[in-house]
Design a protein around this motif. Structure first.
Motif, short mmCIF file in Angstrom:
data_model
loop_
_atom_site.label_atom_id
_atom_site.label_comp_id
_atom_site.label_asym_id
_atom_site.label_seq_id
_atom_site.Cartn_x
_atom_site.Cartn_y
_atom_site.Cartn_z
N GLU A 134 15.22 -18.83 -3.46
CA GLU A 134 16.48 -18.30 -2.94
C GLU A 134 16.69 -16.85 -3.37
O GLU A 134 17.10 -16.00 -2.58
CB GLU A 134 17.65 -19.18 -3.40
N VAL A 135 16.39 -16.54 -4.63
CA VAL A 135 16.51 -15.16 -5.12
C VAL A 135 15.57 -14.26 -4.32
O VAL A 135 15.95 -13.15 -3.90
CB VAL A 135 16.22 -15.09 -6.63
N LEU A 136 14.35 -14.73 -4.08
CA LEU A 136 13.39 -13.93 -3.32
C LEU A 136 13.81 -13.77 -1.86
O LEU A 136 13.64 -12.70 -1.28
CB LEU A 136 12.00 -14.57 -3.39
N ARG A 137 14.39 -14.82 -1.28
CA ARG A 137 14.87 -14.72 0.10
C ARG A 137 15.90 -13.60 0.23
O ARG A 137 15.82 -12.76 1.13
CB ARG A 137 15.47 -16.04 0.58
N VAL A 138 16.81 -13.57 -0.71
CA VAL A 138 17.83 -12.52 -0.70
C VAL A 138 17.18 -11.15 -0.94
O VAL A 138 17.53 -10.16 -0.30
CB VAL A 138 18.93 -12.81 -1.74
N SER A 139 16.20 -11.12 -1.82
CA SER A 139 15.58 -9.83 -2.18
C SER A 139 14.78 -9.20 -1.03
O SER A 139 14.57 -7.99 -1.03
CB SER A 139 14.68 -9.99 -3.40
N VAL A 140 14.34 -10.01 -0.06
CA VAL A 140 13.56 -9.46 1.06
C VAL A 140 14.42 -9.16 2.29
O VAL A 140 13.89 -8.74 3.32
CB VAL A 140 12.36 -10.35 1.45
N HIS B 10 6.77 -2.03 -3.71
CA HIS B 10 7.76 -3.00 -4.16
C HIS B 10 8.11 -3.96 -3.02
O HIS B 10 8.20 -5.18 -3.21
CB HIS B 10 9.00 -2.26 -4.66
N ILE B 11 8.30 -3.41 -1.83
CA ILE B 11 8.60 -4.23 -0.66
C ILE B 11 7.45 -5.21 -0.40
O ILE B 11 7.67 -6.41 -0.19
CB ILE B 11 8.84 -3.34 0.58
N LEU C 80 5.17 -21.28 0.46
CA LEU C 80 3.99 -22.13 0.64
C LEU C 80 3.81 -23.08 -0.53
O LEU C 80 3.48 -24.25 -0.33
CB LEU C 80 2.74 -21.27 0.83
N SER C 81 4.03 -22.59 -1.75
CA SER C 81 3.86 -23.47 -2.91
C SER C 81 4.90 -24.58 -2.95
O SER C 81 4.65 -25.66 -3.46
CB SER C 81 3.87 -22.66 -4.22
N LEU C 82 6.07 -24.32 -2.37
CA LEU C 82 7.12 -25.35 -2.28
C LEU C 82 6.95 -26.26 -1.07
O LEU C 82 7.73 -27.17 -0.85
CB LEU C 82 8.50 -24.68 -2.22
N ARG D 87 5.22 -10.68 -0.25
CA ARG D 87 4.09 -11.57 -0.56
C ARG D 87 4.52 -12.70 -1.48
O ARG D 87 4.15 -13.86 -1.30
CB ARG D 87 2.96 -10.77 -1.22
N TYR D 88 5.29 -12.34 -2.51
CA TYR D 88 5.73 -13.34 -3.49
C TYR D 88 6.62 -14.38 -2.82
O TYR D 88 6.51 -15.58 -3.09
CB TYR D 88 6.44 -12.63 -4.64
#
Length: 195
Positions: free
Chosen positions: A7-13, A25-26, A38-40, A31-32
């Motif tokens: 969720e944090v990554l979703r917001v960050s992208v 950085h983008i 995918l890992s989830l 990628r992360y």
């Protein structure tokens, strides 16, 4: 917690959160985030994200990687035709780069084999073998070909001949051409794929 991280990554992208970031950085965030989805095993979400992101990507290295992530997601869901298509995009959408071509080519061979399309899988594997850069790759791709031959044939006849040819060459173990122990060159029977 991986779910909170996603969720944090979703917001960050989100575009507004990338506006002042450097390209690197983008790229790392995107990628992360894809890797986390995918890992989830959140494949539907990952596929939507990657299908939207890949055509917009200006850097062909990242574009190829997104194609590969997409293929992995389809592969995990056993959507073989979609996995093949995503792997092919790594080549056709980003023809000037080759950073992930071996991974894409291996996934193509794997997806074809999963569908029972062993002749085509062997053709894809032959490309990998012929393009091997070092002893480790030769060994890895030769083992993969052996596996495909055994699976396709249900016996060891061609796979054993392939191994003997790799070990001793066309003259066989005795080193004398034209004798009974000369193994067949199985690679000659495997054509290159039609592209």
């Amino acid at each position: 917690d991986p779910v909170k991280r996603a969720e944090v990554l979703r917001v960050s992208v989100e575009p507004q959160n990338l506006a002042d970031s450097s390209y690197w950085h983008i790229s790392a965030r995107r990628r992360y985030y894809a890797d986390t989805l995918l890992s989830l095993k959140r494949h539907e979400e990952a596929q939507r994200y990657l299908l939207d992101l890949e055509p917009q990507e200006e850097n062909p290295d990242d574009g190829q990687l997104y194609c590969l992530y997409l293929a992995r997601s389809y592969y995990a869901e056993e959507k073989w035709d979609k996995a093949l298509e995503a792997c092919e995009w790594a080549f056709t959408h980003h023809p000037t780069k080759n950073c992930v071509w071996r991974d894409a080519q291996r996934q193509i061979a794997d997806a074809l084999a999963k569908q029972g399309r062993f002749d085509e899988a062997l053709q894809a594997a032959r490309v990998l073998y012929d393009a091997s850069r070092n002893h480790g790759e030769v060994t890895s791709y030769a083992s993969f070909i052996v596996h495909l031959l055994r699976t396709a044939d249900g016996n060891d006849e061609r796979s054993n001949a392939f191994v003997l040819h790799q070990l001793y060459g066309p003259a066989g173990e005795d080193g004398e051409p034209g004798t009974e122990d000369d193994p067949a060159d199985i690679l000659k029977t495997i054509p290159y794929p039609n592209c």
